[in-house]
Write an enzyme that holds these catalytic residues in place. Sequence first.
Site, mmCIF file in Angstrom:
data_model
loop_
_atom_site.group_PDB
_atom_site.id
_atom_site.type_symbol
_atom_site.label_atom_id
_atom_site.label_comp_id
_atom_site.label_asym_id
_atom_site.label_seq_id
_atom_site.Cartn_x
_atom_site.Cartn_y
_atom_site.Cartn_z
ATOM 1 N N GLY A 58 -12.802 -28.568 -18.507
ATOM 2 C CA GLY A 58 -11.903 -27.999 -19.503
ATOM 3 C C GLY A 58 -10.560 -28.687 -19.439
ATOM 4 N N CYS A 110 -8.504 -27.877 -10.895
ATOM 5 C CA CYS A 110 -7.782 -28.091 -12.148
ATOM 6 C C CYS A 110 -7.361 -29.548 -12.188
ATOM 7 C CB CYS A 110 -6.554 -27.181 -12.169
ATOM 8 S SG CYS A 110 -5.483 -27.395 -13.610
ATOM 9 N N LEU A 111 -7.497 -30.193 -13.351
ATOM 10 C CA LEU A 111 -7.128 -31.613 -13.431
ATOM 11 C C LEU A 111 -5.642 -31.834 -13.146
ATOM 12 C CD1 LEU A 111 -9.261 -32.836 -16.488
ATOM 13 C CD2 LEU A 111 -9.736 -33.128 -14.044
ATOM 14 N N HIS A 165 -9.436 -19.785 -17.324
ATOM 15 C CA HIS A 165 -8.564 -20.797 -16.736
ATOM 16 C C HIS A 165 -7.781 -21.556 -17.819
ATOM 17 C CE1 HIS A 165 -7.924 -24.123 -13.609
ATOM 18 N NE2 HIS A 165 -7.485 -24.642 -14.727
ATOM 19 N N GLU A 166 -8.498 -22.008 -18.845
ATOM 20 C CA GLU A 166 -7.840 -22.807 -19.887
ATOM 21 C C GLU A 166 -6.941 -21.943 -20.761
ATOM 22 O OE1 GLU A 166 -7.900 -25.864 -19.427
ATOM 23 O OE2 GLU A 166 -9.620 -25.864 -18.070
ATOM 24 N N HIS A 206 -3.532 -21.588 -19.332
ATOM 25 C CA HIS A 206 -2.642 -22.745 -19.478
ATOM 26 C C HIS A 206 -1.751 -22.610 -20.721
ATOM 27 C CE1 HIS A 206 -3.563 -25.651 -16.363
ATOM 28 N NE2 HIS A 206 -4.864 -25.577 -16.582
ATOM 29 N N GLN A 231 -1.551 -29.606 -20.711
ATOM 30 C CA GLN A 231 -1.838 -30.519 -19.596
ATOM 31 C C GLN A 231 -1.656 -31.985 -19.988
ATOM 32 O OE1 GLN A 231 -5.737 -28.429 -18.626
ATOM 33 N NE2 GLN A 231 -5.078 -29.157 -16.616
#
Length: 187
Positions: A46, A93-94, A137-138, A141, A51
Amino acid sequence: MAVKKVFKYGEAVLREPAKEVHKVSKKIHELVQDLLDTMYAQNGVGLAAPQIGVSYRVFVIDTSANDEPLHPIVFINPKIIKKSGAMTTQEGCLSFPEAFIDVKRYKNVTVRALDINGRPFVIEAKDGTLQAKAIQHENDHLDGILFIDHCVNRFDADNILEKYNLPPVEVNKLISEPELENELKND
Ligand code: ZN
Protein backbone atom coordinates in the site's frame (compact mmCIF):
# COMPACT_ATOMS: atom_id res chain seq x y z
CA MET A 1 4.22 7.67 -14.99
CA ALA A 2 7.07 7.64 -12.53
CA VAL A 3 8.60 6.09 -9.47
CA LYS A 4 8.68 8.84 -6.84
CA LYS A 5 10.78 9.41 -3.76
CA VAL A 6 9.11 7.97 -0.66
CA PHE A 7 9.29 10.37 2.28
CA LYS A 8 10.70 8.89 5.47
CA TYR A 9 9.57 9.10 9.07
CA GLY A 10 10.70 12.42 10.50
CA GLU A 11 9.66 14.41 7.41
CA ALA A 12 6.83 16.88 8.07
CA VAL A 13 4.52 15.91 5.19
CA LEU A 14 3.82 12.54 6.84
CA ARG A 15 2.17 14.33 9.77
CA GLU A 16 -0.02 16.70 7.74
CA PRO A 17 -3.72 15.94 7.24
CA ALA A 18 -4.32 15.57 3.50
CA LYS A 19 -6.82 17.58 1.45
CA GLU A 20 -10.09 16.22 0.08
CA VAL A 21 -10.15 15.57 -3.69
CA HIS A 22 -12.84 17.75 -5.28
CA LYS A 23 -12.54 16.39 -8.80
CA VAL A 24 -10.96 13.17 -10.04
CA SER A 25 -9.01 15.13 -12.65
CA LYS A 26 -6.11 14.21 -14.92
CA LYS A 27 -3.81 15.40 -12.14
CA ILE A 28 -5.34 12.82 -9.78
CA HIS A 29 -5.03 10.10 -12.44
CA GLU A 30 -1.32 10.92 -12.70
CA LEU A 31 -0.98 10.86 -8.92
CA VAL A 32 -2.59 7.40 -8.80
CA GLN A 33 -0.23 6.11 -11.50
CA ASP A 34 2.76 7.48 -9.58
CA LEU A 35 1.50 5.80 -6.39
CA LEU A 36 1.11 2.46 -8.16
CA ASP A 37 4.49 2.70 -9.92
CA THR A 38 6.21 3.60 -6.66
CA MET A 39 4.40 0.96 -4.59
CA TYR A 40 5.26 -1.83 -7.04
CA ALA A 41 8.86 -0.63 -7.43
CA GLN A 42 9.27 -0.89 -3.65
CA ASN A 43 7.31 -4.16 -3.29
CA GLY A 44 4.83 -2.45 -0.99
CA VAL A 45 1.25 -3.57 -0.31
CA GLY A 46 0.00 0.00 0.00
CA LEU A 47 1.02 3.60 -0.49
CA ALA A 48 -0.69 6.87 0.40
CA ALA A 49 -0.24 10.17 -1.44
CA PRO A 50 1.42 12.00 1.51
CA GLN A 51 4.19 9.39 1.39
CA ILE A 52 5.26 10.76 -1.99
CA GLY A 53 4.81 14.32 -0.75
CA VAL A 54 1.35 14.97 -2.21
CA SER A 55 -1.19 15.99 0.39
CA TYR A 56 -4.39 14.60 -1.16
CA ARG A 57 -6.77 12.00 0.25
CA VAL A 58 -5.73 9.18 -2.08
CA PHE A 59 -4.16 5.78 -1.43
CA VAL A 60 -3.61 2.54 -3.30
CA ILE A 61 -3.25 -1.04 -2.09
CA ASP A 62 -2.46 -4.37 -3.70
CA THR A 63 -2.63 -7.27 -1.29
CA SER A 64 -2.46 -10.03 -3.90
CA ALA A 65 0.15 -12.72 -3.23
CA ASN A 66 3.32 -12.90 -5.33
CA ASP A 67 1.98 -15.76 -7.44
CA GLU A 68 -1.36 -14.04 -8.11
CA PRO A 69 -2.17 -11.46 -10.80
CA LEU A 70 -1.83 -7.82 -9.73
CA HIS A 71 -4.92 -6.46 -8.07
CA PRO A 72 -4.54 -2.73 -7.42
CA ILE A 73 -7.38 -0.91 -5.64
CA VAL A 74 -7.53 2.88 -5.67
CA PHE A 75 -9.21 4.78 -2.82
CA ILE A 76 -10.09 8.46 -3.23
CA ASN A 77 -11.59 10.39 -0.27
CA PRO A 78 -11.95 7.13 1.72
CA LYS A 79 -13.91 6.92 4.93
CA ILE A 80 -13.96 3.97 7.32
CA ILE A 81 -17.63 3.67 8.18
CA LYS A 82 -17.56 0.56 10.37
CA LYS A 83 -14.93 -1.20 12.47
CA SER A 84 -15.00 -4.08 14.93
CA GLY A 85 -12.87 -6.75 16.56
CA ALA A 86 -9.37 -6.24 17.94
CA MET A 87 -6.03 -7.81 17.16
CA THR A 88 -2.33 -7.18 17.44
CA THR A 89 -0.28 -7.61 14.34
CA GLN A 90 3.13 -6.77 12.94
CA GLU A 91 3.34 -4.03 10.32
CA GLY A 92 5.90 -2.25 8.22
CA CYS A 93 5.70 0.91 6.15
CA LEU A 94 7.64 2.16 3.12
CA SER A 95 8.30 5.35 5.11
CA PHE A 96 10.02 3.23 7.79
CA PRO A 97 12.39 1.06 5.74
CA GLU A 98 12.92 -2.40 7.23
CA ALA A 99 11.29 -1.63 10.59
CA PHE A 100 8.49 -4.02 11.61
CA ILE A 101 6.54 -3.15 14.74
CA ASP A 102 3.63 -4.70 16.66
CA VAL A 103 0.49 -2.59 16.48
CA LYS A 104 -3.17 -2.74 17.56
CA ARG A 105 -5.76 -2.91 14.80
CA TYR A 106 -9.39 -3.68 14.13
CA LYS A 107 -10.05 -7.06 12.54
CA ASN A 108 -12.96 -5.89 10.42
CA VAL A 109 -13.41 -2.60 8.62
CA THR A 110 -15.86 -1.28 6.08
CA VAL A 111 -14.57 1.53 3.90
CA ARG A 112 -16.36 3.76 1.44
CA ALA A 113 -14.40 5.65 -1.22
CA LEU A 114 -14.41 6.87 -4.81
CA ASP A 115 -12.69 4.87 -7.53
CA ILE A 116 -10.48 6.23 -10.30
CA ASN A 117 -13.61 7.16 -12.27
CA GLY A 118 -15.06 9.08 -9.35
CA ARG A 119 -17.66 6.38 -8.65
CA PRO A 120 -18.43 5.43 -5.05
CA PHE A 121 -17.75 1.88 -3.83
CA VAL A 122 -17.70 0.03 -0.52
CA ILE A 123 -15.30 -2.70 0.61
CA GLU A 124 -15.81 -4.87 3.66
CA ALA A 125 -12.48 -6.32 4.79
CA LYS A 126 -12.85 -9.01 7.45
CA ASP A 127 -11.01 -11.38 9.76
CA GLY A 128 -7.82 -9.37 10.09
CA THR A 129 -6.75 -10.02 6.52
CA LEU A 130 -3.85 -8.16 4.96
CA GLN A 131 -6.44 -6.08 3.14
CA ALA A 132 -8.13 -5.08 6.43
CA LYS A 133 -4.78 -4.05 7.86
CA ALA A 134 -3.64 -2.20 4.74
CA ILE A 135 -6.86 -0.18 4.56
CA GLN A 136 -6.47 1.00 8.18
CA HIS A 137 -2.77 1.70 7.75
CA GLU A 138 -3.11 3.68 4.52
CA ASN A 139 -6.24 5.53 5.60
CA ASP A 140 -4.35 6.76 8.67
CA HIS A 141 -1.66 8.30 6.46
CA LEU A 142 -4.31 10.71 5.11
CA ASP A 143 -4.77 12.08 8.63
CA GLY A 144 -1.07 12.32 9.42
CA ILE A 145 -1.31 9.21 11.60
CA LEU A 146 1.47 6.62 11.41
CA PHE A 147 1.43 2.94 12.33
CA ILE A 148 3.77 3.50 15.27
CA ASP A 149 1.03 5.65 16.85
CA HIS A 150 -0.82 2.33 17.37
CA CYS A 151 2.18 0.45 18.76
CA VAL A 152 1.61 -2.24 21.36
CA ASN A 153 4.67 -1.18 23.38
CA ARG A 154 6.47 2.08 22.76
CA PHE A 155 9.76 0.96 24.32
CA ASP A 156 9.92 -2.07 22.04
CA ALA A 157 9.02 0.21 19.13
CA ASP A 158 11.79 2.66 20.04
CA ASN A 159 14.36 -0.14 20.10
CA ILE A 160 13.39 -1.20 16.60
CA LEU A 161 13.29 2.37 15.28
CA GLU A 162 16.73 3.07 16.70
CA LYS A 163 18.11 -0.03 15.06
CA TYR A 164 17.05 1.32 11.66
CA ASN A 165 18.23 4.88 12.37
CA LEU A 166 14.72 6.26 12.55
CA PRO A 167 13.51 8.86 15.09
CA PRO A 168 11.76 7.52 18.22
CA VAL A 169 8.01 7.23 18.77
CA GLU A 170 6.36 10.63 19.22
CA VAL A 171 4.72 10.12 22.60
CA ASN A 172 2.19 12.92 22.12
CA LYS A 173 0.95 11.20 18.94
CA LEU A 174 0.23 7.83 20.54
CA ILE A 175 -3.42 6.96 20.09
CA SER A 176 -5.46 5.86 23.06
CA GLU A 177 -7.67 2.99 21.92
CA PRO A 178 -9.73 1.86 24.93
CA GLU A 179 -12.10 -0.13 22.73
CA LEU A 180 -9.28 -2.16 21.24
CA GLU A 181 -7.41 -2.50 24.53
CA ASN A 182 -10.43 -3.79 26.45
CA GLU A 183 -11.08 -6.38 23.81
CA LEU A 184 -7.43 -7.47 23.66
CA LYS A 185 -7.39 -7.89 27.44
CA ASN A 186 -10.40 -10.20 27.29
CA ASP A 187 -8.82 -12.43 24.67
ZN1 ZN B 1 2.68 3.44 5.77
